[in-house]
Design a protein around this motif. Structure first.
Motif, PDB file in Angstrom:
ATOM      1  N   ARG A 159       0.915  -1.236  -0.006  1.00 36.20           N
ATOM      2  CA  ARG A 159      -0.014  -0.098   0.065  1.00 36.20           C
ATOM      3  C   ARG A 159       0.622   1.289  -0.082  1.00 36.20           C
ATOM      4  N   LEU A 160       0.580   2.063  -0.846  1.00 35.89           N
ATOM      5  CA  LEU A 160       1.159   3.667  -0.865  1.00 35.89           C
ATOM      6  C   LEU A 160       0.185   4.515  -1.233  1.00 35.89           C
ATOM      7  N   LEU A 161       0.134   5.631  -0.372  1.00 31.97           N
ATOM      8  CA  LEU A 161      -0.648   6.697  -0.587  1.00 31.97           C
ATOM      9  C   LEU A 161      -0.097   8.075  -0.248  1.00 31.97           C
ATOM     10  N   LEU A 162       0.295   8.961  -1.041  1.00 32.49           N
ATOM     11  CA  LEU A 162       0.811  10.393  -0.754  1.00 32.49           C
ATOM     12  C   LEU A 162      -0.366  11.161  -0.087  1.00 32.49           C
ATOM     13  N   ASP A 163      -0.207  11.553   1.139  1.00 35.44           N
ATOM     14  CA  ASP A 163      -1.528  12.298   1.602  1.00 35.44           C
ATOM     15  C   ASP A 163      -1.220  13.714   1.563  1.00 35.44           C
ATOM     16  N   GLY A 164       0.098  14.115   1.173  1.00 33.13           N
ATOM     17  CA  GLY A 164       0.472  15.497   0.930  1.00 33.13           C
ATOM     18  C   GLY A 164       0.523  15.922  -0.464  1.00 33.13           C
ATOM     19  N   PRO A 165       1.216  17.053  -0.864  1.00 38.22           N
ATOM     20  CA  PRO A 165       1.318  17.345  -2.119  1.00 38.22           C
ATOM     21  C   PRO A 165       2.036  16.226  -3.022  1.00 38.22           C
ATOM     22  N   TRP A 166       1.778  16.121  -4.218  1.00 43.77           N
ATOM     23  CA  TRP A 166       2.138  15.081  -5.281  1.00 43.77           C
ATOM     24  C   TRP A 166       3.370  15.858  -6.192  1.00 43.77           C
ATOM     25  N   HIS A 167       3.630  16.836  -5.572  1.00 50.04           N
ATOM     26  CA  HIS A 167       4.697  17.658  -6.384  1.00 50.04           C
ATOM     27  C   HIS A 167       5.611  18.510  -5.680  1.00 50.04           C
ATOM     28  N   ARG A 168       6.890  18.867  -6.252  1.00 51.63           N
ATOM     29  CA  ARG A 168       7.573  19.779  -5.724  1.00 51.63           C
ATOM     30  C   ARG A 168       8.125  20.534  -6.714  1.00 51.63           C
ATOM     31  N   GLY A 169       7.621  22.097  -6.596  1.00 55.86           N
ATOM     32  CA  GLY A 169       7.931  22.778  -7.867  1.00 55.86           C
ATOM     33  C   GLY A 169       7.338  22.362  -9.157  1.00 55.86           C
ATOM     34  N   ARG A 170       8.334  22.050 -10.145  1.00 54.79           N
ATOM     35  CA  ARG A 170       7.793  21.546 -11.407  1.00 54.79           C
ATOM     36  C   ARG A 170       8.262  20.114 -11.618  1.00 54.79           C
ATOM     37  N   VAL A 171       8.255  19.267 -10.458  1.00 53.32           N
ATOM     38  CA  VAL A 171       8.334  17.989 -10.651  1.00 53.32           C
ATOM     39  C   VAL A 171       7.162  17.404 -10.199  1.00 53.32           C
ATOM     40  N   LEU A 208      -1.717  24.629 -10.163  1.00 56.34           N
ATOM     41  CA  LEU A 208      -2.241  23.820 -11.200  1.00 56.34           C
ATOM     42  C   LEU A 208      -2.098  22.443 -10.677  1.00 56.34           C
ATOM     43  N   PHE A 209      -0.739  22.061 -10.192  1.00 57.82           N
ATOM     44  CA  PHE A 209      -0.294  20.799  -9.769  1.00 57.82           C
ATOM     45  C   PHE A 209      -1.209  20.418  -8.325  1.00 57.82           C
ATOM     46  N   THR A 210      -1.507  21.363  -7.801  1.00 60.89           N
ATOM     47  CA  THR A 210      -2.491  21.052  -6.273  1.00 60.89           C
ATOM     48  C   THR A 210      -3.828  20.647  -6.863  1.00 60.89           C
ATOM     49  N   ARG A 211      -4.540  21.178  -8.180  1.00 59.51           N
ATOM     50  CA  ARG A 211      -5.655  20.810  -8.554  1.00 59.51           C
ATOM     51  C   ARG A 211      -5.757  19.548  -8.902  1.00 59.51           C
ATOM     52  N   TYR A 212      -4.528  19.160  -9.678  1.00 61.96           N
ATOM     53  CA  TYR A 212      -4.536  17.892 -10.223  1.00 61.96           C
ATOM     54  C   TYR A 212      -4.432  16.790  -8.964  1.00 61.96           C
ATOM     55  N   ARG A 213      -3.821  17.137  -7.969  1.00 64.93           N
ATOM     56  CA  ARG A 213      -3.628  16.059  -6.701  1.00 64.93           C
ATOM     57  C   ARG A 213      -5.039  16.110  -6.154  1.00 64.93           C
ATOM     58  N   ASP A 214      -5.678  17.302  -5.994  1.00 60.75           N
ATOM     59  CA  ASP A 214      -6.824  17.333  -5.474  1.00 60.75           C
ATOM     60  C   ASP A 214      -8.126  16.747  -6.000  1.00 60.75           C
TER      61      ASP A 214
END
Length: 374
Positions: A270-282, A324-330
């Protein structure tokens, strides 16, 4: 000026993302560590309608339907092979798509490889990334051969053990759930026209899914054990031993288990990132951000949905930023969480021997969610 994207990882998610990004008009480089591009890895894969919906967007659905095995039912068997029930599987991808397609995983990979090649993306095999340097507008990437490149965006689609995730400082590793699975490609047993599944017997689950006119893949799920307990050279013998308690198609399957190199043994994780899925433009996608046991057969589908959503947002937005990257994750997180938690829950009920578990309720809620667009 055309925006540039580096995709790290040439599995299902990375390949599909590369094609989708090229179709959206972006310049794409894809880097894959394995020189064989994972073209011979794996036995079979189960693709439900929501995965097929994305593969249609990628432009490979016709080939998947041609080379896979489509079906709309599931048979539940007792350990001796008696059919207990035949259930209709919901068409979560829409009425114009089959409920499920079973497929040889190497064949699906080759279809996606061919699509990447045809897209015009630049591909580097046998290479990976070792460092990132970011500013507000781009990422300078260092590769393991010492070369460098600069991109507007980097997407880590490099799997559950993601090196990209580690390089950007996200400290999250997959956790075992207590189960493990034996998988093998086999000739399709007589009469197996859709998935045949047994709960109980010598293992928690014994299943067989057709993957073509003449092929299938078989799997046995047990409690996990020390990975060194069985030597890889004896994998066929161990899987044959575990299959002994099953009837129905299993005697035929058992006789075909003769090559240990074709058998795969892995733990459920099992793996699930609860926080952001990005750092900057990665940014992370697929198994690099979330992974689950195959009990709901949704791992590949969730990865495919990730890359479709990410491409849609990148194509629609002029500014590529944290928002944008936060909207993707959310947008992805609630759906992915339901799948990860549900997949783990199904396994835990088996581990705990829960006899009155609300499996129909869980499956019904999942199907209703998956019918909605991601």
């Amino acid at each position: 000026m055309t925006r540039t994207v580096l995709v790290v990882g040439g599995g299902i998610a990375g390949n599909a993302l590369t094609v989708l990004l090229r179709r959206a008009g972006f310049a794409v480089d894809l880097v894959e560590l394995r020189e064989d591009w994972n073209s011979t890895t794996g036995s079979g894969i189960t693709l439900q309608g929501n995965a097929l919906r994305v593969l249609r967007k990628v432009g490979v659905l016709d080939l998947v339907l041609r080379d896979g095995f489509a079906f709309d039912e599931l048979s539940l068997l007792s350990p001796d092979g008696t059919v207990v029930a035949v259930q209709s599987s919901g068409r979560v991808g829409g009425d114009d798509l089959p409920a499920t397609v079973g497929m040889q995983r190497p064949r699906l990979q080759q279809i996606l490889i061919d699509a990447v090649r045809a897209s015009g993306a630049f591909v580097r095999l046998g290479r990976t990334v070792t460092a990132f340097e970011q500013d507000t507008d781009s990422v300078r990437v260092t590769f393991d051969d010492g070369t460098t490149g600069r991109y507007d965006l980097v997407v880590g689609a490099d799997g559950v053990q993601s090196g990209v995730r580690r390089l950007i400082g996200i400290d999250c590793l997959p956790e075992p759930t207590g189960m493990a699975i034996w998988r093998a490609p086999v000739p399709r047993p007589a009469g197996v026209e859709h998935t045949h599944m047994v709960y109980g017997g010598g293992c928690f689950i014994a299943g067989c899914c057709p993957t073509g006119e003449d092929t299938a893949y078989a799997y046995l799920v047990e409690r996990n054990r020390d990975r060194s307990a069985v030597e890889p050279a004896a994998y066929h013998q161990e899987m044959r031993r575990l299959a002994e308690s099953y009837g129905g198609p299993w005697p035929e399957i058992q006789r075909s288990l003769t090559d240990p190199a074709l058998i795969n043994y892995t733990w459920f994780e099992r793996l699930l990132l609860d926080g952001p899925w990005h750092r900057g433009r990665v940014v992370l996608a697929g198994d690099a951000a979330h992974a689950c046991p195959p009990t709901l057969a949704q791992g590949a589908a969730m990865s495919l949905e990730d890359v479709l959503v990410l491409t849609e947002l990148l194509a629609a937005e002029e500014v590529w930023d944290d928002g944008l990257f936060t909207r993707y994750r959310d947008r992805r997180y609630p759906r992915v969480r339901e799948i990860v938690d549900g997949s783990v829950q199904l396994g835990q009920w088996l581990l705990d021997g829960v006899r009155d578990a609300d499996v129909p309720g869980l499956m019904g809620r999942t199907a209703a969610m998956l019918r909605e667009l991601p």
